[in-house]
Write a protein that holds these residues in place. Structure first.
Motif, PDB file in Angstrom:
ATOM      1  N   ARG A 229       0.726  -0.857  -0.021  1.00 25.29           N
ATOM      2  CA  ARG A 229      -0.286   0.116  -0.143  1.00 25.29           C
ATOM      3  C   ARG A 229       0.736   1.254  -0.063  1.00 25.29           C
ATOM      4  O   ARG A 229       2.272   1.198   0.296  1.00 25.29           O
ATOM      5  N   ALA A 230       0.417   2.423  -0.929  1.00 24.16           N
ATOM      6  CA  ALA A 230       0.925   3.419  -0.499  1.00 24.16           C
ATOM      7  C   ALA A 230      -0.123   4.365  -0.671  1.00 24.16           C
ATOM      8  O   ALA A 230      -0.879   4.511  -0.935  1.00 24.16           O
ATOM      9  N   TYR A 231       0.259   6.213   0.257  1.00 24.03           N
ATOM     10  CA  TYR A 231      -1.007   6.589   0.652  1.00 24.03           C
ATOM     11  C   TYR A 231       0.325   8.050   1.525  1.00 24.03           C
ATOM     12  O   TYR A 231       1.710   7.551   1.972  1.00 24.03           O
ATOM     13  N   LEU A 232      -1.073   8.770   1.358  1.00 26.70           N
ATOM     14  CA  LEU A 232       0.189   9.755   2.422  1.00 26.70           C
ATOM     15  C   LEU A 232       0.067  10.092   3.447  1.00 26.70           C
ATOM     16  O   LEU A 232      -0.966   9.609   3.519  1.00 26.70           O
ATOM     17  N   GLY A 233       0.796  10.331   4.107  1.00 26.82           N
ATOM     18  CA  GLY A 233      -0.047  10.010   5.595  1.00 26.82           C
ATOM     19  C   GLY A 233       1.131  11.527   6.618  1.00 26.82           C
ATOM     20  O   GLY A 233       1.795  11.828   5.374  1.00 26.82           O
ATOM     21  N   PRO A 234       0.432  11.542   7.769  1.00 26.77           N
ATOM     22  CA  PRO A 234       1.910  12.630   8.958  1.00 26.77           C
ATOM     23  C   PRO A 234       3.078  12.017   8.973  1.00 26.77           C
ATOM     24  O   PRO A 234       3.382  10.678   9.281  1.00 26.77           O
ATOM     25  N   HIS A 235       4.124  13.503   8.603  1.00 26.14           N
ATOM     26  CA  HIS A 235       5.733  12.876   8.531  1.00 26.14           C
ATOM     27  C   HIS A 235       5.256  12.220  10.373  1.00 26.14           C
ATOM     28  O   HIS A 235       5.229  13.129  11.012  1.00 26.14           O
ATOM     29  N   PRO A 236       6.618  11.799  10.530  1.00 21.45           N
ATOM     30  CA  PRO A 236       5.919  11.513  12.340  1.00 21.45           C
ATOM     31  C   PRO A 236       6.959  11.814  13.138  1.00 21.45           C
ATOM     32  O   PRO A 236       6.917  11.870  14.179  1.00 21.45           O
ATOM     33  N   ALA A 237       7.786  13.752  12.876  1.00 21.43           N
ATOM     34  CA  ALA A 237       8.638  13.823  12.869  1.00 21.43           C
ATOM     35  C   ALA A 237       7.479  15.285  13.511  1.00 21.43           C
ATOM     36  O   ALA A 237       7.698  16.291  13.828  1.00 21.43           O
TER      37      ALA A 237
END
Length: 753
Positions: A229-237
């Motif tokens: 799966r490939a999706y846009l999500g918030p950066h961990p930092a």
């Protein structure tokens, strides 16, 4: 049966006492006035001397008598007027019956779900929810009613703005409901899609295309990800910075790690039957279908074996890894990562140095080796595997034969995994959900305009403020919290941002008319769905490329799940939550505070969840806090649970803490509101006081047929969510006149909040 609330009678009793006192005072004054007149008469006679005539003495006596009569009449009038005034005051202070349609409908809901033969002091869950049937619960019922409201909006008259978002949303919903046209098209639209992908050797002509070209088309044009799966999500930092995330794939088959071999074999057989059915519906040769379906299952099984459980990655400290596209290309070379991701996330501009968040790097390495092996030995089978997965993804947009095949697979797999069967859903509900997914901005604006006007929003904000103020006050009295932590926690609660009803963009009228120029509807429903998929993905990418908004909502306005975002320190209450039977402007305040108010308080208490965990409040009184924890654990352990239910974990404990505190905060806010605002109402024919209705509405929120605990649900079972907080609340036992020692009136209670 609860004792009938005697508000009017009590007010009348107080009125009689006051009137009796007033009557005594007036009569005493009357008598004093009469005596004074006689003394004055004697004084006047003496002043005139003994020479007064009998006529003069008779006239003086007559005027004295008349004066006494007039005084009596005047005092009687004052007494009568005071009686009427006091009667009016006391009558209006008592609760009136609410007999409006919304209140009568709420009463009918309560009567339909409750079992009044149950003793409220020992089993209030049955008293409030004893007639609930099936697997439905209050939140699901409210969500379905909100979808019914969306249905009424979508089936209303034609929009006023041709070519607008409203018109396209209405047209999409209408085409989804046009099952006659969908059945007439049959498998034709899907065959066209397969031809665009180069076909497959199961049926018709097949052109051997480049693997990565096919994968790129599947990802970008059809939203299908067969290997990852490939999706846009918030950066961990940086939560407000978007980053592409590469995660494990989602499989149609419910395979599990360490699954019993017999169950595993049965699941594989059912899935093989399903794939054979799909191939046959597409006109494939039965022998070829069987061969390609078997190898497709083998590929799925091998991919599944590469997965590493989340717990395993957690213990190794590898929940995710930051890599660039170039680095990933070297570690998993079978996939053309830059080409596939660029096509999927257009109009983002990607380069080999683009950072990615990879959730399971070892899986991607093993997946790449498998793909390279299959490209050398079974290229045509690899193509069939990808297309069979696509057919399953698109089956909801196809005719009834494909949908029935998928439905039968789901039911059989649920039986094998001992899950309750999924109830059949009407066609309109599926179409409302699809329309809401693709045209959320338009439907959000229409729903808010219809179901969450300015007056409702103002009342919801007023309720929230009352709950928030009470929580801030209660934090000052927690015995286990030191002064510094109290101040910090109060400040955190006070500075909390609240978003009520809908995001700001949904409150703008022009959002309902937003254009979707990139959506081309028709000529078949499948083509409309695919066009909407592409438009939605492009909108998501564009939204991430814009400057970040203060908070990006995780739910649609018509949904019912409130949540607290730790990263943004914002609590979100969607408009769908403030609908009957949880909230209405015309309800008694007891209902709104008991239902919606307790939900608000529960979410607010999630802000200070961590303080209850061992070691997370170093300045707190560790002994007092530990004692409160043990007390609550023992208190909940005293209740009987449904069979096969377990909740002994830290997440469930925190939810129990929030349940107990949420009820206490909502009750105090309601009591405070009663002191400052008159005019409370009650529901007819229920024989419940306002305070009893408060507890009844709280329990109504929890109504759900008890069932084995869902592995993803961190809450206690519904009966425990009712009985645990109520038995911790002395006011409940007082208002329902529970004898000492009853289940919900224990001898000892925990001091939590």
């Amino acid at each position: 049966m609860p004792q009938r609330y005697l508000g009017a009678q009590t007010a009348g009793g107080s009125q009689n006492v006051v009137l009796a006192s007033l009557s005594s005072f007036l009569l005493h004054s009357l008598q004093e006035g009469g005596d004074q007149s006689e003394e004055e008469l004697r004084g006047q006679s003496q002043a005139r001397g003994t020479g007064s005539s009998p006529e003069e003495r008779l006239s003086t006596a007559w005027w004295a008598s008349a004066r006494r009569v007039l005084t009596a009449i005047l005092l009687f009038g004052l007494l009568l007027g005071s009686s009427v005034l006091l009667f009016y005051i006391f009558w209006n202070c008592g609760p009136r019956l609410c007999e409006t349609p919304v209140c009568l409908d709420l009463r009918a809901r309560y009567q339909a779900s409750g079992n009044t033969s149950a003793a409220p002091c020992n089993d209030f869950f049955s008293f409030a929810c004893g007639k609930v049937k099936g697997s439905s619960n209050s939140f699901q019922s409210l969500a379905e009613e909100n979808k019914s409201q969306l249905r009424r909006i979508l089936e209303a008259q034609d929009p006023l703005y041709p070519g607008s978002g409203e018109e396209k949303a209405f047209q999409f919903y209408s085409s989804c409901m046009d099952t006659h046209s969908i059945e007439a098209a049959g498998a034709g639209p899907l065959r066209q899609v397969i031809e665009e992908l180069g076909g497959w050797c199961i049926s018709g002509n097949w052109t051997s295309l480049d693997f990565n070209r096919t994968l790129r088309l599947l990802m970008s044009q059809y939203g299908h990800f067969p290997f990852f799966r490939a999706y846009l999500g918030p950066h961990p930092a940086s939560p407000h910075t978007p980053v592409i995330q590469i995660d494990q794939p989602e499989f149609d088959v419910p395979l599990k790690q360490k699954q019993e071999q017999k169950i595993y074999a049965q699941i594989i057989r059912e899935y093989l039957t399903y794939l054979n059915r799909l191939g046959t519906l597409l006109g494939g040769d039965p022998g070829k279908v069987q061969e390609h379906a078997s190898l497709s299952i083998s590929i799925t099984s091998r991919l599944f074996q590469f997965l590493r459980p989340l717990e395993h990655r957690w213990t190794q400290g590898k929940l995710f890894q930051m890599v660039t596209i170039h680095q990933l290309q070297e570690m998993a070379p079978a996939i053309d990562w830059l080409s596939c991701l660029q096509a999927t996330f257009t109009p983002m501009s990607l380069s080999p140095s683009q950072p990615l968040v990879v959730h399971d790097l070892e899986y991607l390495k093993n997946m790449s080796h498998l793909v390279e092996e299959l490209l050398l030995t079974h290229r045509d089978f690899l193509q069939s595997h990808m297309i069979l997965g696509l057919v399953g993804t698109l089956s909801p947009a196809l005719d009834s034969k494909f949908q029935e095949a998928h439905r039968e697979l789901s039911q059989k797999l649920r039986e094998l995994t001992e899950q309750p069967p999924m109830p059949a859903r009407p066609r309109w509900m599926k179409c409302v959900e699809e329309t809401g997914t693709f045209f959320e901005p338009t439907l959000a604006a229409l729903f808010v305009r219809e179901a969450f006007g300015p007056s409702t929003r103002s009342a919801a904000m007023e309720l929230f403020t009352a709950i928030q103020d009470v929580l801030v006050t209660r934090l000052r009295r927690l015995p286990w919290m030191d002064e510094e932590t109290q101040k910090a926690t109060q400040q955190k609660v006070s500075q909390l941002q609240v978003e009520m009803g809908a995001p700001e963009w949904a409150l703008k009228p022009e959002m309902a008319r937003q254009e979707y120029s990139d959506i081309q509807l028709g000529p078949t429903f499948l083509q409309s769905v695919l066009s909407c998929h592409r438009s939605l993905r492009a909108r998501i990418v564009r939204s991430f490329l814009h400057p970040p908004s203060p908070h990006r909502w995780k739910v649609s306005p018509w949904e019912v799940n409130a949540y607290y975002s730790t990263s943004d320190h914002v609590v979100v209450f969607p408009a769908g939550l403030f609908q009957p039977p949880f909230f209405h402007l015309g309800y008694p305040r007891a209902v709104n505070f008991g239902a919606a108010g307790s939900i608000m308080a529960h979410k607010l208490l999630q802000i200070i969840y961590q303080l209850w965990l061992p070691g997370d409040c170093p300045a707190c009184d560790a002994r007092a806090l530990h004692g409160a924890r043990l007390c609550l654990e023992h208190h909940y352990a005293a209740f009987l649970l449904p069979s096969r239910t377990s909740f002994n974990d830290s997440f469930t404990f925190l939810e129990n803490v929030a349940d107990v505190g949420g009820l206490a905060v909502a009750l105090q806010a309601y009591t405070k509101r009663l002191l400052w605002h008159s005019g409370e109402t009650t529901l007819p024919s229920l024989d419940l006081s306002p305070q009893q209705i408060f507890f009844r509405s709280y329990a109504q929120v929890m109504c759900r047929k008890p069932s084995p605990k869902d592995s993803h649900d961190t809450h206690s079972p519904p009966p425990l969510r009712v009985h645990g907080p109520l038995s911790s609340t002395p006011a409940f036992a007082r208002h329902f006149h529970c004898p000492r020692g009853a289940l919900l009136n224990p001898s000892n209670r925990c001091q939590l909040w």
